[in-house]
Design a protein around this motif. Structure first.
Motif, mmCIF file in Angstrom:
data_model
loop_
_atom_site.group_PDB
_atom_site.id
_atom_site.type_symbol
_atom_site.label_atom_id
_atom_site.label_comp_id
_atom_site.label_asym_id
_atom_site.label_seq_id
_atom_site.Cartn_x
_atom_site.Cartn_y
_atom_site.Cartn_z
ATOM 1 N N ASP A 43 -9.588 -9.271 -2.300
ATOM 2 C CA ASP A 43 -8.751 -9.931 -3.318
ATOM 3 C C ASP A 43 -9.180 -11.366 -3.641
ATOM 4 O O ASP A 43 -8.680 -11.955 -4.585
ATOM 5 C CB ASP A 43 -7.289 -9.974 -2.832
ATOM 6 N N ARG B 229 -0.376 -12.431 1.046
ATOM 7 C CA ARG B 229 -1.304 -12.734 -0.047
ATOM 8 C C ARG B 229 -0.667 -13.673 -1.069
ATOM 9 O O ARG B 229 -1.278 -14.634 -1.522
ATOM 10 C CB ARG B 229 -1.730 -11.433 -0.762
ATOM 11 N N GLU B 230 0.588 -13.366 -1.398
ATOM 12 C CA GLU B 230 1.309 -14.175 -2.395
ATOM 13 C C GLU B 230 1.475 -15.629 -1.901
ATOM 14 O O GLU B 230 1.166 -16.577 -2.614
ATOM 15 C CB GLU B 230 2.684 -13.541 -2.651
ATOM 16 N N ASP C 23 -4.032 0.431 5.521
ATOM 17 C CA ASP C 23 -2.867 0.294 4.633
ATOM 18 C C ASP C 23 -2.495 -1.186 4.527
ATOM 19 O O ASP C 23 -1.799 -1.716 5.385
ATOM 20 C CB ASP C 23 -1.696 1.119 5.184
ATOM 21 N N THR C 24 -2.974 -1.851 3.485
ATOM 22 C CA THR C 24 -2.768 -3.313 3.398
ATOM 23 C C THR C 24 -1.546 -3.708 2.561
ATOM 24 O O THR C 24 -1.411 -4.862 2.179
ATOM 25 C CB THR C 24 -4.033 -4.008 2.854
ATOM 26 N N THR C 25 -0.644 -2.752 2.309
ATOM 27 C CA THR C 25 0.572 -3.102 1.545
ATOM 28 C C THR C 25 1.419 -4.106 2.336
ATOM 29 O O THR C 25 2.124 -4.922 1.743
ATOM 30 C CB THR C 25 1.425 -1.835 1.242
ATOM 31 N N GLN C 26 1.298 -4.044 3.684
ATOM 32 C CA GLN C 26 2.052 -4.987 4.528
ATOM 33 C C GLN C 26 1.559 -6.428 4.358
ATOM 34 O O GLN C 26 2.177 -7.361 4.850
ATOM 35 C CB GLN C 26 1.913 -4.579 6.000
ATOM 36 N N TRP C 27 0.440 -6.603 3.678
ATOM 37 C CA TRP C 27 -0.151 -7.928 3.471
ATOM 38 C C TRP C 27 0.330 -8.586 2.180
ATOM 39 O O TRP C 27 -0.016 -9.746 1.916
ATOM 40 C CB TRP C 27 -1.683 -7.816 3.413
ATOM 41 N N ASN C 28 1.110 -7.867 1.368
ATOM 42 C CA ASN C 28 1.469 -8.375 0.035
ATOM 43 C C ASN C 28 2.155 -9.739 0.070
ATOM 44 O O ASN C 28 1.801 -10.646 -0.683
ATOM 45 C CB ASN C 28 2.332 -7.353 -0.725
ATOM 46 N N GLU C 29 3.138 -9.902 0.971
ATOM 47 C CA GLU C 29 3.860 -11.178 1.059
ATOM 48 C C GLU C 29 2.910 -12.302 1.479
ATOM 49 O O GLU C 29 2.938 -13.404 0.921
ATOM 50 C CB GLU C 29 5.015 -11.058 2.074
ATOM 51 N N SER D 41 -1.900 -17.489 -1.664
ATOM 52 C CA SER D 41 -2.400 -17.913 -2.993
ATOM 53 C C SER D 41 -1.735 -19.213 -3.436
ATOM 54 O O SER D 41 -2.329 -20.019 -4.149
ATOM 55 C CB SER D 41 -2.136 -16.831 -4.042
#
Length: 265
Positions: free
Chosen positions: A211, A182-183, A174-180, A186
């Motif tokens: 990604d 990743r942003e 579950d990589t939703t915890q990685w969203n911040e 980038s």
């Protein structure tokens, strides 16, 4: 010195309490990255361990992580064999790789006889050398993803080693915890990363390569100070062509201090 800096660690929030507290104390913004999850080999691990102790009759049991302790004892409780397991372990001299693992064992009512000064496989080897355990037998319940280094090291000292694999490791699903992360990554707004194990390095690249093109991923990482908690983690990072600084003290606190020094220059 770390005011407003965003620093990440390759651990889940639950496993990164110490890192979060250290970051907040230094006015930094901590990011936790759960990179791996454990896949237990099921309830059979308790019987396999008990059977191995009976047949192999080890002098020592060595625990290399608090996760291995928790998994083995929690499974034993579930299948009604907690006391049997407790007795089997207590009938050996117990060595723990470090403080977190020692606490986990003590919470299960297990007395820890030895803990090395250096919290790593090398430290375990040094401890066994100092207590002159030549000719003794050691059982090590651990991950199926472990390297053969510890076994080979202890064999060289003259110790017989039996490893029992309790679980495998896979990349966190579950990589939703990685969203911040990743942003910020980038935008080159991550100021430092601490990698806590060789498997967390592999998990990080497996997750991030979904990604990012490899070239872009490496370019972004080149701009960030990367700290490895110990030599095995550093070696794994080198395989991915990542320059890193190895923490001299192989703990979260040691890694944090190393990162702090780098960012304060």
């Amino acid at each position: 010195m770390l005011d407003g800096k965003t620093i990440a660690i390759t651990r889940s929030k639950d496993d990164a309490t110490e890192f979060i507290q250290l970051a907040q104390k230094n006015n930094a913004i901590p990011l936790t990255l759960p990179t791996i999850e454990l896949v237990s080999k099921g309830e059979k691990i308790v019987d396999e361990f008990l059977e191995s102790v009976k047949k192999y009759d080890p002098d020592y049991s060595v625990f290399m992580s608090s996760k291995a302790v928790k998994l083995l004892f929690d499974t034993a409780k579930r299948v009604g064999k907690f006391e049997k397991l407790q007795l089997a372990v207590a009938n050996t001299m117990v060595m723990s790789v470090g403080p977190k693992t020692t606490i986990a064992l003590e919470e299960e009512g297990i007395k820890v006889n030895y803990q090395p000064a250096t919290f790593s496989s090398v430290g375990v080897g040094e401890k066994f050398t100092s207590i002159n355990a030549v000719g003794k037998k050691v059982i090590v319940p651990r991950s199926g993803a472990s390297t053969p280094f510890l076994k080979e090291l202890l064999n060289k000292i003259g110790i017989d080693v039996f490893e029992i694999h309790l679980y495998d490791v896979c990349a966190f699903r579950d990589t939703t915890q990685w969203n911040e992360f990743r942003e910020l990554f980038s935008q080159n707004n991550v100021d430092g990363i601490v990698f806590t194990s060789a498997s967390s390095v592999r998990g990080f690249f497996e997750i991030m390569s979904k990604d990012y093109e490899e070239k872009q991923l490496l370019e972004n990482l080149e701009k960030i100070p990367v700290v490895a908690i110990g030599p095995f983690t550093a070696d794994e990072l080198k395989k991915f062509n990542i320059k890193n600084i190895v923490s001299q003290v192989h703990t979260v606190l040691g890694s944090f201090d190393t990162l702090k020094k780098v960012l304060s220059r």
